[in-house]
Scaffold this motif. Structure first.
Motif, PDB file in Angstrom:
ATOM      1  N   LYS A 163      -3.692  -4.147   1.276  1.00 27.55           N
ATOM      2  CA  LYS A 163      -3.842  -3.862   2.705  1.00 27.55           C
ATOM      3  C   LYS A 163      -3.717  -5.156   3.508  1.00 27.55           C
ATOM      4  O   LYS A 163      -3.007  -5.217   4.520  1.00 27.55           O
ATOM      5  CB  LYS A 163      -5.179  -3.192   2.992  1.00 27.55           C
ATOM      6  N   VAL A 214       0.861  -1.183   0.000  1.00 32.00           N
ATOM      7  CA  VAL A 214       0.000   0.000   0.000  1.00 32.00           C
ATOM      8  C   VAL A 214       0.900   1.236   0.000  1.00 32.00           C
ATOM      9  O   VAL A 214       1.793   1.358   0.819  1.00 32.00           O
ATOM     10  CB  VAL A 214      -0.911   0.029   1.255  1.00 32.00           C
ATOM     11  N   ILE A 245      -5.119   4.863   6.094  1.00 30.58           N
ATOM     12  CA  ILE A 245      -4.983   3.518   6.651  1.00 30.58           C
ATOM     13  C   ILE A 245      -4.075   3.601   7.866  1.00 30.58           C
ATOM     14  O   ILE A 245      -2.960   4.125   7.783  1.00 30.58           O
ATOM     15  CB  ILE A 245      -4.391   2.534   5.634  1.00 30.58           C
TER      16      ILE A 245
END
Length: 181
Positions: A58, A47, A94
């Protein structure tokens, strides 16, 4: 969508997919990591900031962190990649949270074989355990490899209908080891 030919014997089937909005990764970060620095882990991630979000990448990065910690004995490390979608935007952040836990060593290796549990079978199993020995640091990667070696050995039943493949179970120190032979 289904379209039939005039003869009624054939048809065309069309799948109409609405993919929704495509998101870009705005920011990637790690929290809770103490044993490894963020700068050590991030270069290995699939990622990347600015790229389109890909769930497979992910999940790969979560597994990567779990394996890196697991190789050093953090076999109960908990890794979670949380997504935060930014409002009125096509961007997502994230955050990989790491709960490292402790480093564990094998205190006892028990072989439980249903049926005939002869000495030879015990040796066959322990020979395929690799570095999993009392006193050694446990590695989650080595545990997975040992399970794979046991399953591929064709010595034991691997049919799920008959009980499933051999497995290695690691119990936390606070759990009664007499129950889990």
């Amino acid at each position: 969508k289904v379209d039939y030919y005039d003869s009624g014997k054939f048809m065309n089937v069309s799948f109409i997919i609405s993919e929704g909005q495509r998101y870009r990764v705005r920011k990637v970060n790690i929290a809770g990591n103490q044993y490894y620095k963020t700068e050590e882990l991030m270069p290995h991630f699939k990622v990347k900031e600015g790229a389109y979000f890909n769930l497979g990448q992910k999940l790969h990065d979560e597994r990567l962190i779990r394996d890196v910690y697991g190789e050093k004995g953090f076999i109960f490390a908990d890794i979670n990649g949380r997504l935060s979608y930014l409002p009125n935007s096509n961007e997502v952040d994230i955050l990989f949270t790491v709960a490292e836990g402790d480093i564990y060593r094998a205190s006892d290796v028990r072989v439980h074989i249903e049926g005939d549990s002869s000495f030879t079978k015990r040796n066959v199993v322990t020979n395929r355990l690799g570095n999993i020995r009392p006193g050694r640091i446990l590695s989650s990667v080595e545990i997975e490899n040992a399970e794979r070696r046991l399953g591929a050995s064709t010595i034991f039943n691997t049919n799920p209908a008959d009980g499933g493949p051999p497995r290695i179970e690691v119990l936390p120190p606070d759990q009664d080891t007499d129950e889990a032979e």
